[in-house]
Scaffold this active site. Structure first.
Site, PDB file in Angstrom:
ATOM      1  N   GLY A   9       0.833  -1.202   0.000  1.00 30.42           N
ATOM      2  CA  GLY A   9       0.000   0.000   0.000  1.00 30.42           C
ATOM      3  C   GLY A   9       0.862   1.245   0.000  1.00 30.42           C
ATOM      4  O   GLY A   9       0.545   2.243   0.657  1.00 30.42           O
ATOM      5  N   GLY A  51      17.188  12.638  -5.361  1.00 31.22           N
ATOM      6  CA  GLY A  51      18.261  12.611  -6.338  1.00 31.22           C
ATOM      7  C   GLY A  51      18.913  11.252  -6.455  1.00 31.22           C
ATOM      8  O   GLY A  51      20.092  11.134  -6.790  1.00 31.22           O
ATOM      9  N   ASN A  87       1.141  -2.285   5.161  1.00 31.82           N
ATOM     10  CA  ASN A  87       0.282  -1.114   5.243  1.00 31.82           C
ATOM     11  C   ASN A  87      -0.972  -1.241   4.395  1.00 31.82           C
ATOM     12  O   ASN A  87      -1.930  -0.497   4.600  1.00 31.82           O
ATOM     13  CB  ASN A  87       1.068   0.128   4.816  1.00 31.82           C
ATOM     14  CG  ASN A  87       0.203   1.361   4.733  1.00 31.82           C
ATOM     15  OD1 ASN A  87      -0.269   1.873   5.739  1.00 31.82           O
ATOM     16  ND2 ASN A  87      -0.023   1.850   3.526  1.00 31.82           N
ATOM     17  N   SER A 140      -5.007   0.246  13.433  1.00 28.34           N
ATOM     18  CA  SER A 140      -5.841   1.438  13.533  1.00 28.34           C
ATOM     19  C   SER A 140      -6.343   1.595  14.960  1.00 28.34           C
ATOM     20  O   SER A 140      -6.465   0.615  15.708  1.00 28.34           O
ATOM     21  CB  SER A 140      -7.045   1.325  12.585  1.00 28.34           C
ATOM     22  OG  SER A 140      -8.000   2.342  12.855  1.00 28.34           O
ATOM     23  N   TYR A 150     -14.282  -3.233  10.139  1.00 28.79           N
ATOM     24  CA  TYR A 150     -12.942  -2.647  10.032  1.00 28.79           C
ATOM     25  C   TYR A 150     -12.183  -2.774  11.354  1.00 28.79           C
ATOM     26  O   TYR A 150     -11.024  -3.192  11.385  1.00 28.79           O
ATOM     27  CB  TYR A 150     -13.044  -1.181   9.620  1.00 28.79           C
ATOM     28  CG  TYR A 150     -11.703  -0.510   9.416  1.00 28.79           C
ATOM     29  CD1 TYR A 150     -10.897  -0.829   8.333  1.00 28.79           C
ATOM     30  CD2 TYR A 150     -11.250   0.451  10.316  1.00 28.79           C
ATOM     31  CE1 TYR A 150      -9.666  -0.222   8.143  1.00 28.79           C
ATOM     32  CE2 TYR A 150     -10.021   1.080  10.139  1.00 28.79           C
ATOM     33  CZ  TYR A 150      -9.239   0.730   9.048  1.00 28.79           C
ATOM     34  OH  TYR A 150      -8.016   1.345   8.873  1.00 28.79           O
ATOM     35  N   ALA A 152     -12.762  -4.924  13.712  1.00 26.58           N
ATOM     36  CA  ALA A 152     -12.518  -6.341  13.957  1.00 26.58           C
ATOM     37  C   ALA A 152     -11.333  -6.842  13.145  1.00 26.58           C
ATOM     38  O   ALA A 152     -10.495  -7.616  13.642  1.00 26.58           O
ATOM     39  CB  ALA A 152     -13.773  -7.148  13.623  1.00 26.58           C
ATOM     40  N   ALA A 153     -11.245  -6.415  11.891  1.00 24.66           N
ATOM     41  CA  ALA A 153     -10.138  -6.847  11.035  1.00 24.66           C
ATOM     42  C   ALA A 153      -8.808  -6.318  11.550  1.00 24.66           C
ATOM     43  O   ALA A 153      -7.809  -7.051  11.606  1.00 24.66           O
ATOM     44  CB  ALA A 153     -10.377  -6.389   9.600  1.00 24.66           C
ATOM     45  N   LYS A 154      -8.771  -5.056  11.927  1.00 24.82           N
ATOM     46  CA  LYS A 154      -7.533  -4.491  12.441  1.00 24.82           C
ATOM     47  C   LYS A 154      -7.141  -5.130  13.774  1.00 24.82           C
ATOM     48  O   LYS A 154      -5.956  -5.342  14.048  1.00 24.82           O
ATOM     49  CB  LYS A 154      -7.665  -2.976  12.591  1.00 24.82           C
ATOM     50  CG  LYS A 154      -7.722  -2.227  11.257  1.00 24.82           C
ATOM     51  CD  LYS A 154      -6.482  -2.467  10.407  1.00 24.82           C
ATOM     52  CE  LYS A 154      -6.399  -1.527   9.214  1.00 24.82           C
ATOM     53  NZ  LYS A 154      -5.215  -1.797   8.364  1.00 24.82           N
TER      54      LYS A 154
END
Length: 247
Positions: A9, A51, A87, A140, A150, A152-154
Site C-alpha cells: 500500500g 536525487g 500497510n 488502527s 474494520y 474487527a479486522a484491524k
C-alpha cells in the site's frame, strides 16, 4: 550494505510517507500496490526529491495467493529483505442491509486488511534477514475501541502479530504493530470526510489536532530500524492521546 524494505500500500498516504522516510534514511524500498499509476507517481516523486533511484515498484493484488507468490519471488531475486511494512488495507464496507451483505462486509474487510498482510509476510519470511529482520503492520485506533468489520479486522492483525512475534523471536526477527488515530490525509478518508466529521474527530483528540502520515511514518521507521532490536510484540499507538496506553 544497503537495507532493503518492502512497503505494501505504498503509493499513497501512510505507505507513501513510510517509503519516503525509509528511502531518505538510505534504504532501497519496493512499494507494492494494485494500481500502477500512484505507485509510479510516488516512486518518481521520492526518487526525484532524493536525487537517487531508491524506490522501485511492484503491482499485485495481495489478496491473491498466486500474485503474492510471484511478487515475493521477484523481490527475493534481488536479495534478502530487511524490513516489511504491511500497510495495505481499507474499509470498503457500506452499511449492510441484510445478513448476506453483512457477511460480505466482514469477508471483504478481512481479506483487505488481514489476508493481505498474512500472505505477503508468509511469502517473504524465508527471505527476511535473520537476525535483524523487521515486520511492522499498520493497524488502527479502530482495533482498540471498536468499529464494525474494520475494527474487527484491524484487531485481528494484533493477535496475528503477537503470535508471529513469539514465533520469530528466536530468529532475531521483530514483529510490531502501529495503530494510528485520525490521519485525514489518506485515501481512507478521501470519500467519507466532511467538515463536521473532521471537527468531531479532532474534538476527541487531547492534543487538539489531526495526525499526519509523516508522524505515523516516524513511528514505523523506528520500529523498522536497527535500534529497535529489543522491541517486539508491541502495539505503538500514535493518536494524539485519543486512546491512552494500556499496560
Amino acid at each position: 550494505m544497503t537495507r532493503r524494505a518492502v512497503v505494501t500500500g505504498g503509493g499513497t498516504g501512510i505507505g507513501k510517507a513510510v517509503a519516503h522516510r525509509l528511502a531518505a534514511e538510505g534504504a532501497a524500498v519496493t512499494i507494492i500496490g494494485r494500481r500502477l499509476s500512484p505507485l509510479e507517481a510516488t516512486a518518481k516523486e521520492i526518487n526525484d526529491g532524493l536525487g537517487a533511484d531508491r524506490v522501485s515498484i511492484a503491482t499485485a493484488d495481495l489478496t491473491d495467493p498466486e500474485q503474492v507468490q510471484a511478487v515475493a519471488a521477484r523481490i527475493a531475486a534481488d536479495g534478502p529483505v530487511d524490513v516489511l511494512v504491511n500497510n495495505a488495507g481499507g474499509n470498503p464496507a457500506a452499511t449492510p442491509a441484510d445478513l448476506g451483505a453483512l457477511a460480505d462486509a466482514y469477508t471483504d474487510t478481512f481479506r483487505l486488511n488481514v489476508v493481505t498482510a498474512v500472505l505477503i509476510t508468509e511469502a517473504l519470511l524465508p527471505h527476511l534477514t535473520s537476525p535483524g529482520g523487521r515486520i511492522v503492520s499498520v493497524s488502527s485506533i479502530a482495533a482498540l475501541r471498536g468499529a464494525g468489520p474494520y475494527g474487527a479486522a484491524k484487531a485481528a492483525l494484533h493477535g496475528w502479530s503477537m503470535g508471529l512475534a513469539q514465533q520469530l523471536a528466536p530468529q532475531g526477527i521483530t514483529v510490531n504493530v502501529v495503530a494510528p488515530g485520525f490521519v485525514p490525509a489518506t485515501e481512507f478518508w478521501a470519500q467519507r470526510l466532511t467538515p463536521e466529521l473532521e471537527a468531531d474527530r479532532i474534538a476527541q483528540i487531547p492534543l487538539g489536532h489531526a495526525g499526519t502520515p509523516e508522524e505515523v511514518a516516524a513511528g514505523i521507521a523506528y520500529l523498522a530500524g536497527p535500534e529497535a532490536g529489543w522491541t517486539t510484540g508491541q502495539i505503538l499507538q500514535i493518536n494524539g492521546g485519543t486512546v491512552l496506553g494500556r499496560g
